[in-house]
Design a protein around this motif. Sequence first.
Motif, mmCIF file in Angstrom:
data_model
loop_
_atom_site.group_PDB
_atom_site.id
_atom_site.type_symbol
_atom_site.label_atom_id
_atom_site.label_comp_id
_atom_site.label_asym_id
_atom_site.label_seq_id
_atom_site.Cartn_x
_atom_site.Cartn_y
_atom_site.Cartn_z
ATOM 1 N N LEU A 131 4.278 16.967 -1.505
ATOM 2 C CA LEU A 131 3.462 16.661 -2.682
ATOM 3 C C LEU A 131 2.370 17.710 -2.856
ATOM 4 C CD1 LEU A 131 2.555 14.822 -4.995
ATOM 5 C CD2 LEU A 131 1.301 13.442 -3.312
ATOM 6 N N LYS A 132 1.688 18.038 -1.774
ATOM 7 C CA LYS A 132 0.623 19.037 -1.843
ATOM 8 C C LYS A 132 1.169 20.391 -2.307
ATOM 9 C CE LYS A 132 -2.644 21.640 0.967
ATOM 10 N NZ LYS A 132 -3.119 21.955 2.332
ATOM 11 N N ASP A 133 2.281 20.811 -1.726
ATOM 12 C CA ASP A 133 2.852 22.111 -2.083
ATOM 13 C C ASP A 133 3.286 22.150 -3.547
ATOM 14 O OD1 ASP A 133 2.419 22.931 0.495
ATOM 15 O OD2 ASP A 133 4.498 22.669 1.152
ATOM 16 N N SER A 134 3.896 21.073 -4.000
ATOM 17 C CA SER A 134 4.360 21.041 -5.394
ATOM 18 C C SER A 134 3.177 21.045 -6.356
ATOM 19 C CB SER A 134 5.247 19.817 -5.638
ATOM 20 O OG SER A 134 4.510 18.618 -5.553
ATOM 21 N N LEU A 135 2.101 20.340 -5.988
ATOM 22 C CA LEU A 135 0.912 20.323 -6.833
ATOM 23 C C LEU A 135 0.253 21.692 -6.888
ATOM 24 C CD1 LEU A 135 -0.677 16.894 -5.844
ATOM 25 C CD2 LEU A 135 0.200 17.537 -8.095
ATOM 26 N N LYS A 136 0.254 22.404 -5.762
ATOM 27 C CA LYS A 136 -0.314 23.761 -5.745
ATOM 28 C C LYS A 136 0.462 24.665 -6.694
ATOM 29 C CE LYS A 136 -2.908 27.125 -4.043
ATOM 30 N NZ LYS A 136 -2.403 28.276 -4.770
ATOM 31 N N ASP B 204 -1.132 26.212 -10.121
ATOM 32 C CA ASP B 204 -1.156 27.657 -10.379
ATOM 33 C C ASP B 204 -0.488 27.981 -11.713
ATOM 34 O OD1 ASP B 204 -2.485 28.121 -8.046
ATOM 35 O OD2 ASP B 204 -0.755 28.887 -6.930
ATOM 36 N N TYR B 205 0.603 27.281 -12.003
ATOM 37 C CA TYR B 205 1.328 27.478 -13.263
ATOM 38 C C TYR B 205 0.406 27.150 -14.437
ATOM 39 C CZ TYR B 205 5.641 27.486 -16.138
ATOM 40 O OH TYR B 205 6.622 27.776 -17.048
ATOM 41 N N GLU B 206 -0.237 25.992 -14.379
ATOM 42 C CA GLU B 206 -1.116 25.565 -15.470
ATOM 43 C C GLU B 206 -2.317 26.501 -15.601
ATOM 44 O OE1 GLU B 206 -0.520 23.061 -17.692
ATOM 45 O OE2 GLU B 206 1.432 23.068 -16.704
ATOM 46 N N PRO C 233 4.460 34.998 -8.519
ATOM 47 C CA PRO C 233 4.984 34.362 -7.291
ATOM 48 C C PRO C 233 5.748 33.071 -7.549
ATOM 49 C CG PRO C 233 2.703 35.059 -6.988
ATOM 50 C CD PRO C 233 2.997 35.199 -8.441
ATOM 51 N N LEU C 234 5.488 32.438 -8.676
ATOM 52 C CA LEU C 234 6.154 31.169 -8.973
ATOM 53 C C LEU C 234 7.634 31.344 -9.298
ATOM 54 C CD1 LEU C 234 3.415 29.397 -11.146
ATOM 55 C CD2 LEU C 234 3.837 29.168 -8.699
ATOM 56 N N THR C 235 8.050 32.566 -9.563
ATOM 57 C CA THR C 235 9.479 32.787 -9.864
ATOM 58 C C THR C 235 10.354 32.466 -8.654
ATOM 59 O OG1 THR C 235 9.273 35.144 -9.316
ATOM 60 C CG2 THR C 235 8.995 34.518 -11.636
ATOM 61 N N ASN D 152 14.505 29.153 -12.358
ATOM 62 C CA ASN D 152 15.334 28.757 -13.504
ATOM 63 C C ASN D 152 14.503 28.271 -14.689
ATOM 64 O OD1 ASN D 152 17.869 29.280 -12.281
ATOM 65 N ND2 ASN D 152 17.708 27.370 -11.119
ATOM 66 N N ASP D 153 13.230 28.561 -14.652
ATOM 67 C CA ASP D 153 12.330 28.142 -15.725
ATOM 68 C C ASP D 153 12.161 29.290 -16.716
ATOM 69 O OD1 ASP D 153 10.304 27.317 -17.390
ATOM 70 O OD2 ASP D 153 9.000 26.593 -15.792
ATOM 71 N N ALA D 154 12.859 29.200 -17.831
ATOM 72 C CA ALA D 154 12.813 30.273 -18.833
ATOM 73 C C ALA D 154 11.409 30.457 -19.392
ATOM 74 C CB ALA D 154 13.793 29.957 -19.962
#
Length: 360
Positions: free
Chosen positions: A206-211, A215-217, A236-238, A243-245
């Motif tokens: 959960l913590k990692d996904s929220l980070k 960062d994305y937002e 780095p989020l790539t 797969n996020d266009a």
Amino acid sequence: MAFNAKFSEELSKVLFLELSKENVKKLFNMDIDNSIYVPVRTYNIIDKVKFGEDLAKIPMSFFIEGMYYVLGADPSFRFSNEYVRILSTINDSDIFIKGKIGECVKSKKYNDAYIMLKGLAQIEETKDVYDKMIVLLETLRAQYSEYKNEELEIIETAEKRYNDYALPYLYECIIRKEENDYDKALFCINNYIAKGGKQTPEVTELKDSLKLVSDYEKGKEILNDDPTEALKLLIPLTNEFGNDATLYYYIAVAYRMLENYEKAIYYLNESMNIDSNIVEVVNEMGINYACIGDYDTAIVYLRKAFEVTKSVEICTNLIMCYVNKNDLKNAKIHLELAKKLNSEDEVVKEIDQYFLKNKI
């Protein structure tokens, strides 16, 4: 839903019996100045009538349950202070009400269980009681979303009450994540861990996904003001969101703002390889080709985007491409289209004045 009012409505399920100060002294061994009204839940009275029992002989347990129930339903009730004093003097009243709460949970009467537990918190304000209130509210909120504000209120109270209390932060994290407030959710999960919360694999995930999402937002948020910093967050989020266009689109926009059009086009192609139907990506591709002077290719992309959106902004981009490649016929055709779309658009007005001034 106004929850104070909702819980106050629960008092309609309670019968109030007047007790003189003498009877209060006799029953509860407590001195008061005036008579008071002591609550008994109506289902208890109905059961006594049903079985032909003498209403004059009301068990002490009925009063105990009733007082805890009223304290939970309306802590500001007229006789709340007296109820707290009475319950504090009755041996094992807390043990009794915990048993009643357990019975309610077992029979899935979660609202009744929560109200009595909230009443218990007026006397026994411990982490254990807060634990149970929060978990019960989470169960209720899963069924009725209007319980969210009540849960947040209890969580906030618990966080302020104890500096070393982890659990409330975990449940606040869950709520903030559902609200898409990822920064606050990340703050809460970090607090949960810092205050001694168990770092289970689920919590770590959960913590990692929220980070990542935070960062994305943040990358999107600062894109226009600081594209360089945005790229530090987004690229780095790539690795995680390959797969996020849309992610590749935002990276491309940042590179265009830094005038690195070739890299922008590269990331736009990556985006289109994932999803070729995102209009914003097609439009952005046209803008970047225009920036490097390849107006023919720019027009191909911009026309595709315009056919879908009929956007005046895209139309004005097309006009300028035609002007730059000296195709004044199509430039004028598209200016007329832009005027029909929005004659008050500032860019349309500027182009119109440019055409008039240069007799195009």
